[in-house]
Design an enzyme around this catalytic site. Structure first.
Site, PDB file in Angstrom:
ATOM      1  N   HIS A 281       0.847  -1.196   0.000  1.00  0.00           N
ATOM      2  CA  HIS A 281       0.000   0.000   0.000  1.00  0.00           C
ATOM      3  C   HIS A 281       0.886   1.252   0.000  1.00  0.00           C
ATOM      4  O   HIS A 281       0.582   2.239  -0.670  1.00  0.00           O
ATOM      5  CB  HIS A 281      -0.909   0.021   1.231  1.00  0.00           C
ATOM      6  CG  HIS A 281      -1.880  -1.118   1.288  1.00  0.00           C
ATOM      7  ND1 HIS A 281      -3.121  -1.017   1.866  1.00  0.00           N
ATOM      8  CD2 HIS A 281      -1.803  -2.394   0.834  1.00  0.00           C
ATOM      9  CE1 HIS A 281      -3.770  -2.178   1.760  1.00  0.00           C
ATOM     10  NE2 HIS A 281      -2.973  -3.019   1.152  1.00  0.00           N
TER      11      HIS A 281
ATOM     12  N   GLN B  56      12.765  -4.287  -7.003  1.00  0.00           N
ATOM     13  CA  GLN B  56      12.068  -5.143  -7.970  1.00  0.00           C
ATOM     14  C   GLN B  56      11.882  -4.471  -9.335  1.00  0.00           C
ATOM     15  O   GLN B  56      11.980  -5.132 -10.364  1.00  0.00           O
ATOM     16  CB  GLN B  56      10.703  -5.565  -7.404  1.00  0.00           C
ATOM     17  CG  GLN B  56       9.935  -6.487  -8.334  1.00  0.00           C
ATOM     18  CD  GLN B  56       8.798  -7.183  -7.644  1.00  0.00           C
ATOM     19  OE1 GLN B  56       9.010  -7.999  -6.749  1.00  0.00           O
ATOM     20  NE2 GLN B  56       7.589  -6.879  -8.032  1.00  0.00           N
TER      21      GLN B  56
ATOM     22  N   HIS C 121       3.365 -14.034  -6.998  1.00  0.00           N
ATOM     23  CA  HIS C 121       2.125 -14.355  -6.296  1.00  0.00           C
ATOM     24  C   HIS C 121       0.960 -13.522  -6.837  1.00  0.00           C
ATOM     25  O   HIS C 121      -0.161 -13.645  -6.369  1.00  0.00           O
ATOM     26  CB  HIS C 121       2.300 -14.110  -4.796  1.00  0.00           C
ATOM     27  CG  HIS C 121       2.432 -12.651  -4.432  1.00  0.00           C
ATOM     28  ND1 HIS C 121       3.242 -11.768  -5.113  1.00  0.00           N
ATOM     29  CD2 HIS C 121       1.838 -11.909  -3.459  1.00  0.00           C
ATOM     30  CE1 HIS C 121       3.135 -10.560  -4.567  1.00  0.00           C
ATOM     31  NE2 HIS C 121       2.295 -10.614  -3.568  1.00  0.00           N
TER      32      HIS C 121
ATOM     33  N   ASN D 252       0.728  -4.795  -7.311  1.00  0.00           N
ATOM     34  CA  ASN D 252       1.906  -3.988  -7.666  1.00  0.00           C
ATOM     35  C   ASN D 252       2.861  -4.798  -8.528  1.00  0.00           C
ATOM     36  O   ASN D 252       3.402  -4.288  -9.521  1.00  0.00           O
ATOM     37  CB  ASN D 252       2.640  -3.515  -6.405  1.00  0.00           C
ATOM     38  CG  ASN D 252       1.803  -2.547  -5.602  1.00  0.00           C
ATOM     39  OD1 ASN D 252       1.501  -1.448  -6.056  1.00  0.00           O
ATOM     40  ND2 ASN D 252       1.384  -2.964  -4.411  1.00  0.00           N
ATOM     41  N   SER D 253       3.069  -6.044  -8.151  1.00  0.00           N
ATOM     42  CA  SER D 253       3.990  -6.886  -8.918  1.00  0.00           C
ATOM     43  C   SER D 253       3.486  -7.079 -10.344  1.00  0.00           C
ATOM     44  O   SER D 253       4.255  -7.005 -11.299  1.00  0.00           O
ATOM     45  CB  SER D 253       4.179  -8.237  -8.227  1.00  0.00           C
ATOM     46  OG  SER D 253       4.865  -8.047  -7.003  1.00  0.00           O
TER      47      SER D 253
ATOM     48  N   GLU E  49       3.983  -3.844 -12.294  1.00  0.00           N
ATOM     49  CA  GLU E  49       5.406  -3.592 -12.572  1.00  0.00           C
ATOM     50  C   GLU E  49       5.892  -4.522 -13.683  1.00  0.00           C
ATOM     51  O   GLU E  49       6.641  -4.110 -14.573  1.00  0.00           O
ATOM     52  CB  GLU E  49       6.224  -3.788 -11.285  1.00  0.00           C
ATOM     53  CG  GLU E  49       5.930  -2.712 -10.237  1.00  0.00           C
ATOM     54  CD  GLU E  49       6.339  -3.104  -8.809  1.00  0.00           C
ATOM     55  OE1 GLU E  49       7.016  -4.143  -8.641  1.00  0.00           O
ATOM     56  OE2 GLU E  49       5.980  -2.373  -7.868  1.00  0.00           O
TER      57      GLU E  49
ATOM     58  N   ASP F 176      -6.769 -10.261  -3.638  1.00  0.00           N
ATOM     59  CA  ASP F 176      -7.174 -10.084  -5.039  1.00  0.00           C
ATOM     60  C   ASP F 176      -6.333 -10.913  -6.011  1.00  0.00           C
ATOM     61  O   ASP F 176      -6.560 -10.857  -7.223  1.00  0.00           O
ATOM     62  CB  ASP F 176      -7.030  -8.604  -5.412  1.00  0.00           C
ATOM     63  CG  ASP F 176      -5.609  -8.097  -5.187  1.00  0.00           C
ATOM     64  OD1 ASP F 176      -4.893  -8.650  -4.320  1.00  0.00           O
ATOM     65  OD2 ASP F 176      -5.191  -7.150  -5.879  1.00  0.00           O
ATOM     66  N   GLN F 177      -5.382 -11.683  -5.501  1.00  0.00           N
ATOM     67  CA  GLN F 177      -4.387 -12.298  -6.391  1.00  0.00           C
ATOM     68  C   GLN F 177      -4.981 -13.289  -7.383  1.00  0.00           C
ATOM     69  O   GLN F 177      -4.491 -13.439  -8.505  1.00  0.00           O
ATOM     70  CB  GLN F 177      -3.296 -12.975  -5.542  1.00  0.00           C
ATOM     71  CG  GLN F 177      -2.509 -11.970  -4.717  1.00  0.00           C
ATOM     72  CD  GLN F 177      -1.849 -12.576  -3.499  1.00  0.00           C
ATOM     73  OE1 GLN F 177      -1.722 -13.799  -3.388  1.00  0.00           O
ATOM     74  NE2 GLN F 177      -1.426 -11.735  -2.558  1.00  0.00           N
TER      75      GLN F 177
HETATM   76  N1  UDP Z   1       9.217  -5.691  -3.819  1.00  0.00           N
HETATM   77  C1  UDP Z   1      10.495  -5.183  -3.857  1.00  0.00           C
HETATM   78  N2  UDP Z   1      11.543  -6.027  -3.635  1.00  0.00           N
HETATM   79  C2  UDP Z   1      11.388  -7.338  -3.421  1.00  0.00           C
HETATM   80  C3  UDP Z   1      10.080  -7.870  -3.408  1.00  0.00           C
HETATM   81  C4  UDP Z   1       9.004  -7.016  -3.613  1.00  0.00           C
HETATM   82  O1  UDP Z   1      10.698  -3.982  -4.072  1.00  0.00           O
HETATM   83  O2  UDP Z   1      12.395  -8.019  -3.227  1.00  0.00           O
HETATM   84  C5  UDP Z   1       8.076  -4.747  -3.996  1.00  0.00           C
HETATM   85  C6  UDP Z   1       7.415  -4.875  -5.334  1.00  0.00           C
HETATM   86  O3  UDP Z   1       8.119  -4.083  -6.287  1.00  0.00           O
HETATM   87  C7  UDP Z   1       6.011  -4.379  -5.066  1.00  0.00           C
HETATM   88  C8  UDP Z   1       5.793  -4.707  -3.593  1.00  0.00           C
HETATM   89  O4  UDP Z   1       7.070  -5.025  -3.045  1.00  0.00           O
HETATM   90  O5  UDP Z   1       5.929  -2.980  -5.266  1.00  0.00           O
HETATM   91  C9  UDP Z   1       4.891  -5.895  -3.376  1.00  0.00           C
HETATM   92  O6  UDP Z   1       3.583  -5.516  -3.610  1.00  0.00           O
HETATM   93  P1  UDP Z   1       2.523  -6.516  -4.203  1.00  0.00           P
HETATM   94  O7  UDP Z   1       1.249  -5.766  -4.387  1.00  0.00           O
HETATM   95  O8  UDP Z   1       3.044  -7.177  -5.429  1.00  0.00           O
HETATM   96  O9  UDP Z   1       2.375  -7.659  -3.119  1.00  0.00           O
HETATM   97  P2  UDP Z   1       2.177  -7.668  -1.508  1.00  0.00           P
HETATM   98  O10 UDP Z   1       3.512  -7.465  -0.929  1.00  0.00           O
HETATM   99  O11 UDP Z   1       1.217  -6.554  -1.162  1.00  0.00           O
HETATM  100  O12 UDP Z   1       1.636  -9.020  -1.252  1.00  0.00           O
END
Ligand code: UDP
Length: 477
Positions: free
Chosen positions: A17, A353, A368, A372-373, A376, A392-393
């Site tokens: 978030h 990332q 997963h 955000n992933s 990106e 939501d995945q």
């Molecule tokens: N991320 C990162 N480095 C890592 C793993 C994840 O910067 O080694 C960041 C990724 O770029 C994303 C966030 O962590 O912006 C993960 O958000 P996401 O919505 O994908 O999943 P959540 O962590 O909320 O389950």
């Protein structure tokens, strides 16, 4: 001096978030050279992210870790969640409910004080922008005559599912909650199975579920949106081109698609990055050869899963970069295949990332499917192998595989929910292999990368919507 639009960007203190909220803060600043932004999250997370910079004598700046200077237009001010150390995972249902109750009550009070204090010192807020789990932010704003906008950090399709669940369709979903394959028809959405819906409305609707406090927060969110007149404004971190047909399903709101909201430089976060050796390692790998694996900032990896993952990656013969967070209970040293057996890959505790996905060597992302992933990966043109787990995945994985065709979904072992080594190898081959089907996924991913660049570029759909939002805030002053 003419009054300046001032956005108060509020977020729940989770990495998934905070990242899109901080990115939006930067984009708002860029959208209007006179705009002001105050970024605010709960105090424990604020300390964890910004304290080092502030106390480390890093030479002033705004403390957001990017060191780019923004003429003091960005302020970072925490709000209280009533705790010293924030939510600590691993507790029981009562502990989690207790945290959420404290977050809501204290957060609401503290953010109210913050809005009043900003006004008192001549920096009145013209728009409150808040992420998913702070429904009271809209009430705080409304009570003070300040317009607010929800910043929805999941796809429009998921917004539509929640909207219709809380507007007339809860009964049928609740009744068939345990039947993953039961088909539900929601207005404006394709036919979905119960198992495709967000776990926060299927599993978490049950009061004994660990995440029931998240369910009730979503319920409160949709209630407060109903109180907005004439219509609630919802900024969505997606782009119009991704979800053209689903937008009509959320016609009850003024929806502005403004994404994917990407980082504009280094950014602060809850996790400390490993040194940049992994970037040097990526430099030494051939183009499109590396499998990047991360399950985000929340999911923990069990020993069995880690074993399967590393075996599958080694057996694939492809180089790989895998994130195993420091807070994961099972460490690399604990797995059957220890560091010495990792011939072909690299494991890091946390990486940048977006930089990794932007690297020419990366050819696939085993993810997963956190939103955000997914964003990106699409923005970087990297095909995905989805291993959705919760929230939501599952819906995000459907969008990736069926709507945008930029990846495939891996099956997990029914009983245990584990992605097996052989399945991993098979799915990675489906997006990285020699065949025409794999080549097509890669071409489609490259096409979406161009579409994203257009949407974000001058005059593109997301750029226009963000500009309209900023200018709307200015015209109200
Ligand atoms: N991320 C990162 N480095 C890592 C793993 C994840 O910067 O080694 C960041 C990724 O770029 C994303 C966030 O962590 O912006 C993960 O958000 P996401 O919505 O994908 O999943 P959540 O962590 O909320 O389950």
């Amino acid at each position: 001096m003419a009054p300046r639009p001032h956005f108060l960007v509020l977020t729940f203190p989770l990495q998934g978030h905070i990242a899109p909220a901080l990115r939006l803060a930067r984009h708002l600043l860029a959208a209007a050279p006179d705009a002001l932004v105050t970024f605010s999250t709960a105090a424990p997370a604020h300390r964890r992210m910004f304290e080092e910079v502030q106390n480390g004598g890093g030479g002033g700046g705004d403390g957001d870790g990017d060191g780019d200077g923004d003429d003091g237009r960005l302020e970072l001010l925490p709000f209280s969640d009533g705790t010293e150390s924030g939510h600590v995972s691993g507790g029981d249902v009562a502990e989690f409910n207790g945290y959420m109750a404290s977050f809501h009550a204290e957060g609401r009070r503290s953010v109210g004080e913050l809005v009043d204090a900003l006004a008192a010192r001549g920096r009145p807020v013209s728009r409150v922008v808040y992420t998913l789990l702070l429904p009271w932010a809209a009430d705080v704003a409304r009570e003070r005559g300040v317009p607010s906008a929800l910043y929805w950090i999941q796809p429009v399709a998921v917004l539509a599912i929640y909207y219709h669940y809380f507007h007339g369709h809860a009964g049928v979903v609740d009744e068939h909650r345990r039947d993953q394959s039961f088909v539900v028809e929601l207005p404006g959405l394709p036919t979905l199975a119960v198992g495709d819906l967000p776990s926060f409305i299927t599993d978490a609707a049950d009061p004994s579920d660990y995440f029931h406090g998240v369910f009730t927060t979503f319920r409160d969110l949709f209630d407060t949106l109903d109180r907005e007149t004439p219509k609630a404004t919802v900024l969505v971190n997606t782009c119009q081109e991704f979800e053209e047909t689903t937008l009509a399903a959320v016609g009850a709101y003024d929806v502005l698609t403004i994404g994917p909201v990407l980082p504009s430089g280094d950014e602060a976060g809850l996790f400390k990055q490993d040194d940049a050796k992994y970037m040097e390692w990526l430099d030494s790998q051939p183009d499109d050869s590396v499998v990047y694996v991360s399950f985000g900032s929340l999911a923990f990896m069990a020993r069995e899963q880690l074993d399967e993952l590393l075996h599958g990656l080694e057996e694939s013969g492809r180089p790989y970069l895998c994130v195993l967070r420091k807070d994961n209970k099972v460490k690399l040293a604990d797995v059957e295949m220890d560091a010495a057996a990792l011939r072909n890959g690299m494991v890091v505790e946390w990486c940048d990332q977006v930089r990794v996905l932007s690297h020419a060597a990366v050819g696939c992302f085993v993810t997963h499917c956190g939103w955000n992933s997914v964003l990106e990966s699409i923005a970087c043109g990297v095909p995905m192998v989805g291993v959705p787990q919760m929230s939501d995945q599952r819906m995000n994985a459907i969008l990736v595989e069926h709507d945008w065709r930029v990846g495939v979904r891996a099956e997990v072992d029914g009983g245990r929910g584990v992605l097996r080594a052989a399945e991993l190898r098979r799915r990675v081959k489906e997006v990285m292999g020699e065949g025409e089907a794999a080549a097509k996924v890669r071409r489609t991913a490259a096409g979406w990368k161009r579409a994203v660049a257009e949407a974000l570029g001058k005059g593109g759909s997301s750029d226009r919507n963000l500009t309209a939002f900023v200018e709307g805030a200015r015209s109200d002053i």
